[in-house]
Write an enzyme that holds these catalytic residues in place. Sequence first.
Site, PDB file in Angstrom:
ATOM      1  CD  GLN A   1       8.365   1.511   2.010  1.00 30.35           C
ATOM      2  OE1 GLN A   1       9.357   1.968   2.557  1.00 30.35           O
ATOM      3  NE2 GLN A   1       8.251   0.220   1.725  1.00 30.35           N
TER       4      GLN A   1
ATOM      5  CB  ILE B   1      -1.312   2.834   5.961  1.00 30.27           C
ATOM      6  CG1 ILE B   1      -1.031   2.212   7.323  1.00 30.27           C
ATOM      7  CG2 ILE B   1      -0.773   1.937   4.852  1.00 30.27           C
ATOM      8  CD1 ILE B   1      -1.685   0.845   7.523  1.00 30.27           C
ATOM      9  CG  ASP B   2       1.230   7.471   9.217  1.00 30.84           C
ATOM     10  OD1 ASP B   2       1.326   8.300   8.288  1.00 30.84           O
ATOM     11  OD2 ASP B   2       2.220   6.926   9.725  1.00 30.84           O
TER      12      ASP B   2
ATOM     13  CG  HIS C   1       2.608   0.029   0.957  1.00 32.23           C
ATOM     14  ND1 HIS C   1       3.690  -0.106   1.811  1.00 32.23           N
ATOM     15  CD2 HIS C   1       3.074  -0.315  -0.282  1.00 32.23           C
ATOM     16  CE1 HIS C   1       4.743  -0.519   1.138  1.00 32.23           C
ATOM     17  NE2 HIS C   1       4.393  -0.648  -0.140  1.00 32.23           N
TER      18      HIS C   1
ATOM     19  CB  CYS D   1     -17.512  -3.042  -1.545  1.00 31.74           C
ATOM     20  SG  CYS D   1     -18.472  -4.556  -1.761  1.00 31.74           S
TER      21      CYS D   1
ATOM     22  CB  CYS E   1     -19.870  -3.116  -5.616  1.00 30.64           C
ATOM     23  SG  CYS E   1     -19.783  -2.109  -4.114  1.00 30.64           S
TER      24      CYS E   1
ATOM     25  CB  CYS F   1     -23.446  -4.672  -1.808  1.00 32.65           C
ATOM     26  SG  CYS F   1     -21.963  -4.762  -2.829  1.00 32.65           S
TER      27      CYS F   1
ATOM     28  CB  THR G   1      12.003   2.460   4.257  1.00 33.16           C
ATOM     29  OG1 THR G   1      11.643   1.210   3.669  1.00 33.16           O
ATOM     30  CG2 THR G   1      12.919   3.219   3.311  1.00 33.16           C
ATOM     31  CB  SER G   2      14.088  -2.291   6.577  1.00 38.26           C
ATOM     32  OG  SER G   2      12.778  -2.775   6.318  1.00 38.26           O
TER      33      SER G   2
END
Length: 420
Positions: A134, A136-137, A179, A187, A190, A214, A279-280
């Site tokens: 979970q 994101i590091d 996650h 973007c 796009c 873009c 994790t909770s």
Amino acid sequence: MTLLVPLEPSTSSAPGPSFLRHSKSPDTDLEAVVKAIIKAKRIVVICGAGISVQAGIPAFRSPEGLFKSVKGDNLVSGKDLFDASVFTSEHSTSLFCQMIAQLSELSKAAEPTTFHRLLRTLDDSGKLLRVYTQNIDSIERKCGLSFGIPAFKDRYKGKYRLNSKLSSAQILPRCVPLHGTLELVHCQLCNHSFPLEDHLPSLTQGLPPQCPECTMSDQCRELAGKRSRGVGRLRPSVVLYNEVHRDGEDVGEIIREDSTGSSTGKGRSVADLLLVVGTSLRVLGTKRMVREFAKAVHGRRPSSCPSPADPSAIKTVYLNLEFPVPARDWNGVFDVWLRGDAQEFAVLLDQEIRRRQCLTQRKRRAKEGSSYDEQSQAREKECQVSLSRLSILRTCLQRNCIFAYQLVTRRNFVKEIHSQ
């Protein structure tokens, strides 16, 4: 029933759920859990922020966690910065960009913890099927685990197929981020992705960067005399509350294959032990995934309370300081709750794995040594047999020579008599 095994003695006697049974012999039960993990062949680990706190990455829901530290003037709580509605105002968007820039710097400086290194040890020993994080590091990548989400194609009619043009590491990553990560931005117009580090200065200032793709496309259209389609803004490729996961279908396919096996061909082996750590279990999607894997490893039958004397009965382990709430949602899901710190348990498990590896090496060396002694003895016996054969042959030759000499002598004597 769930067996509560504390990693450290505790004087707390707070009442728990009715299905929770306290261990009468924590040391024995802890040893049984360690044996169950070591004997498992296909372990699935689902982990949260608790395994990265020691690396300097703040947790989200702890009293000193990220939700408390980033609370702004116009925010009810820090959790609001992780909601999809964060992009509805310039103020919240600016706070979000600054927070992401701060987390990115922390992640780049973070080193793998003891538990991260344990994951690599399990992978090297061939016991790790998958890690679903979970976080994101992306620290799992730093400890050497293959990392990412494989690309699927042919999603029509409910059929999935791995893109064969990718390498095996990309097709079957050992660690799957649930996650997203802080490595990329994409973007909103796009959908092109770019390295987050290239746009870190803009994020640090609280300004969402303009999309290079873009911008280039818009300039080309302007030169061609066509009207502008607009320039999108880049946002971090992390999954927020109340938004659809960009790669949700691909992640779901990996989960399906790990819990039930592939739908085509011989299929891959499914998980035989589930370890949930740090994790909770507040996120709905993660809760659903844990239940699916628990059913898979339990053979889709209600689990009974594990026996300390039978490690094979332990199929699901929850490792955390607190039990997830509401507790009634987890009745029959976890066989054991290890109450304690993930890093402390990682040290215990790593020591036991290394001890067994040393014993295995000693046995192998002893076996090789005994095999060498047996071969030496066999060679000595062969040499003795050869020597005895040579001795017999020499004796036979000597006897033959004597017999031949006697025969010649007799012939000479007979010739002398006839000549007289």
